[in-house]
Design a protein around this motif. Structure first.
Motif, PDB file in Angstrom:
ATOM      1  N   ARG A  37       0.814  -1.214   0.000  1.00 40.13           N
ATOM      2  CA  ARG A  37       0.000   0.000   0.000  1.00 40.13           C
ATOM      3  C   ARG A  37       0.847   1.262   0.000  1.00 40.13           C
ATOM      4  O   ARG A  37       0.348   2.351   0.251  1.00 40.13           O
ATOM      5  N   GLY A  38       2.150   1.122  -0.258  1.00 43.61           N
ATOM      6  CA  GLY A  38       3.011   2.286  -0.383  1.00 43.61           C
ATOM      7  C   GLY A  38       3.559   2.808   0.920  1.00 43.61           C
ATOM      8  O   GLY A  38       4.035   3.948   0.986  1.00 43.61           O
ATOM      9  N   ILE A  39       3.518   1.994   1.967  1.00 41.55           N
ATOM     10  CA  ILE A  39       4.064   2.393   3.267  1.00 41.55           C
ATOM     11  C   ILE A  39       5.500   1.901   3.355  1.00 41.55           C
ATOM     12  O   ILE A  39       5.787   0.724   3.110  1.00 41.55           O
ATOM     13  N   ASP A  40       6.405   2.801   3.698  1.00 41.02           N
ATOM     14  CA  ASP A  40       7.827   2.475   3.814  1.00 41.02           C
ATOM     15  C   ASP A  40       8.071   1.910   5.213  1.00 41.02           C
ATOM     16  O   ASP A  40       8.226   2.659   6.171  1.00 41.02           O
ATOM     17  N   MET A  41       8.084   0.589   5.302  1.00 38.90           N
ATOM     18  CA  MET A  41       8.160  -0.059   6.610  1.00 38.90           C
ATOM     19  C   MET A  41       9.377  -0.962   6.700  1.00 38.90           C
ATOM     20  O   MET A  41       9.630  -1.773   5.807  1.00 38.90           O
ATOM     21  N   GLY A  42      10.137  -0.812   7.784  1.00 41.26           N
ATOM     22  CA  GLY A  42      11.251  -1.695   8.053  1.00 41.26           C
ATOM     23  C   GLY A  42      10.775  -3.011   8.629  1.00 41.26           C
ATOM     24  O   GLY A  42       9.579  -3.339   8.599  1.00 41.26           O
ATOM     25  N   LYS A  43      11.695  -3.754   9.196  1.00 40.62           N
ATOM     26  CA  LYS A  43      11.373  -5.038   9.807  1.00 40.62           C
ATOM     27  C   LYS A  43      10.861  -4.786  11.225  1.00 40.62           C
ATOM     28  O   LYS A  43      11.617  -4.406  12.123  1.00 40.62           O
ATOM     29  N   CYS A  44       9.565  -4.997  11.420  1.00 41.86           N
ATOM     30  CA  CYS A  44       8.924  -4.689  12.704  1.00 41.86           C
ATOM     31  C   CYS A  44       8.211  -5.918  13.249  1.00 41.86           C
ATOM     32  O   CYS A  44       7.961  -6.886  12.528  1.00 41.86           O
ATOM     33  N   LYS A  45       7.858  -5.867  14.533  1.00 46.25           N
ATOM     34  CA  LYS A  45       7.104  -6.944  15.161  1.00 46.25           C
ATOM     35  C   LYS A  45       5.718  -6.444  15.549  1.00 46.25           C
ATOM     36  O   LYS A  45       5.572  -5.345  16.087  1.00 46.25           O
ATOM     37  N   THR A  59       2.536  10.194   3.177  1.00 41.89           N
ATOM     38  CA  THR A  59       3.650   9.275   3.382  1.00 41.89           C
ATOM     39  C   THR A  59       3.683   8.769   4.821  1.00 41.89           C
ATOM     40  O   THR A  59       3.465   9.529   5.768  1.00 41.89           O
ATOM     41  N   ILE A  60       3.955   7.472   4.952  1.00 45.38           N
ATOM     42  CA  ILE A  60       4.191   6.846   6.256  1.00 45.38           C
ATOM     43  C   ILE A  60       5.505   6.094   6.168  1.00 45.38           C
ATOM     44  O   ILE A  60       5.682   5.242   5.288  1.00 45.38           O
ATOM     45  N   THR A  61       6.431   6.421   7.070  1.00 45.89           N
ATOM     46  CA  THR A  61       7.726   5.751   7.129  1.00 45.89           C
ATOM     47  C   THR A  61       7.921   5.208   8.537  1.00 45.89           C
ATOM     48  O   THR A  61       7.801   5.952   9.520  1.00 45.89           O
ATOM     49  N   ILE A  62       8.210   3.912   8.632  1.00 47.38           N
ATOM     50  CA  ILE A  62       8.394   3.258   9.931  1.00 47.38           C
ATOM     51  C   ILE A  62       9.719   2.509   9.905  1.00 47.38           C
ATOM     52  O   ILE A  62       9.949   1.663   9.046  1.00 47.38           O
ATOM     53  N   GLY A  63      10.608   2.817  10.848  1.00 48.16           N
ATOM     54  CA  GLY A  63      11.944   2.245  10.865  1.00 48.16           C
ATOM     55  C   GLY A  63      12.001   0.818  11.373  1.00 48.16           C
ATOM     56  O   GLY A  63      11.009   0.267  11.889  1.00 48.16           O
ATOM     57  N   ASP A  64      13.175   0.217  11.243  1.00 50.24           N
ATOM     58  CA  ASP A  64      13.396  -1.156  11.705  1.00 50.24           C
ATOM     59  C   ASP A  64      13.256  -1.271  13.222  1.00 50.24           C
ATOM     60  O   ASP A  64      13.513  -0.330  13.968  1.00 50.24           O
ATOM     61  N   GLY A  65      12.874  -2.461  13.643  1.00 53.96           N
ATOM     62  CA  GLY A  65      12.905  -2.797  15.057  1.00 53.96           C
ATOM     63  C   GLY A  65      11.758  -2.253  15.883  1.00 53.96           C
ATOM     64  O   GLY A  65      11.791  -2.342  17.120  1.00 53.96           O
ATOM     65  N   CYS A  66      10.729  -1.687  15.258  1.00 50.21           N
ATOM     66  CA  CYS A  66       9.590  -1.174  16.020  1.00 50.21           C
ATOM     67  C   CYS A  66       8.677  -2.321  16.441  1.00 50.21           C
ATOM     68  O   CYS A  66       8.575  -3.341  15.766  1.00 50.21           O
ATOM     69  N   ARG A  67       7.992  -2.141  17.563  1.00 52.96           N
ATOM     70  CA  ARG A  67       7.092  -3.152  18.100  1.00 52.96           C
ATOM     71  C   ARG A  67       5.722  -2.518  18.335  1.00 52.96           C
ATOM     72  O   ARG A  67       5.626  -1.454  18.954  1.00 52.96           O
ATOM     73  N   PHE A  68       4.687  -3.216  17.862  1.00 48.94           N
ATOM     74  CA  PHE A  68       3.319  -2.727  17.985  1.00 48.94           C
ATOM     75  C   PHE A  68       2.494  -3.778  18.725  1.00 48.94           C
ATOM     76  O   PHE A  68       2.270  -4.871  18.221  1.00 48.94           O
TER      77      PHE A  68
END
Length: 199
Positions: A37-45, A59-68
């Motif tokens: 869907r065009g979201i720039d997402m790193g490797k998250c849990k 724009t939505i950008t989410i970095g690596d290592g985030c936890r939700f």
């Protein structure tokens, strides 16, 4: 080790393994769908299903290592709803850094929200850069929010539009942040005010 201690250790281990197993299954799916869907997402849990809505053009950008964490018992302080992340206008820009944690957090971005690396958002926190009902004449325009690196938002904290929270600061439980908080501060209250400086 007596029988009861052994049983308790097994129960606690199984409790934590449940979330690890569930996360290993659902995280790749949520990440794949977000990227489609065009979201720039790193490797998250992801612990439970997080709601992510991106308005076309934003724009939505989410970095690596985030936890939700969205499951009610995935954070033992108690989560009352899923994580909800959304951009509401076509020019909205939401940026989340690396290694951030969210538990039942709602982020509503109409203009610009920037969250630095290593930010902890405690259970049921709310970050909004607008009043939501923009068609109501009593509202004012959205204003950018900046949360710098290594900030900790306690349980139930509300961050209002136009606010900057400086690096390494801690915002106390159930506070409402309506004005800038300098770096290296402990701040609490409604409205939130600095009560101590951190060395």
């Amino acid at each position: 080790m007596n029988f009861y201690r052994f049983c308790n250790k097994v129960f606690n281990r199984l409790f934590h393994l449940k979330f690890s197993f569930y996360s290993s299954l659902i995280s790749p799916i949520i990440t794949f769908l977000a990227r489609c869907r065009g979201i720039d997402m790193g490797k998250c849990k992801f612990y439970g299903s997080t709601i992510i809505i991106r308005k076309d053009g934003s724009t939505i950008t989410i970095g690596d290592g985030c936890r939700f964490r969205s499951l009610s018992d995935s954070n033992l302080i108690g989560i009352n709803h899923k994580c909800i992340i959304s951009t509401q206008t076509s020019d909205a820009k939401l940026t989340i850094g690396k290694n951030c944690g969210f538990s039942g957090t709602t982020i509503g971005c109409f203009s610009s929200i920037s969250i630095g690396d290593n930010v902890r958002c405690g259970a049921n926190t709310l970050i909004n850069d607008a009043d939501w009902h923009l068609d109501d004449s009593r509202t004012t325009k959205p204003k950018p929010i900046v949360i710098e690196e290594n900030v900790w938002l306690g349980y139930g904290v509300v961050v209002m539009k136009g606010v900057t929270i400086g690096a390494n600061s801690i915002i106390g439980v159930n506070s409402v942040v309506t004005a800038d908080i300098p770096e290296n501060s402990i701040a609490v209250g409604i409205p939130c005010k600095v009560i101590k400086k951190l060395k």
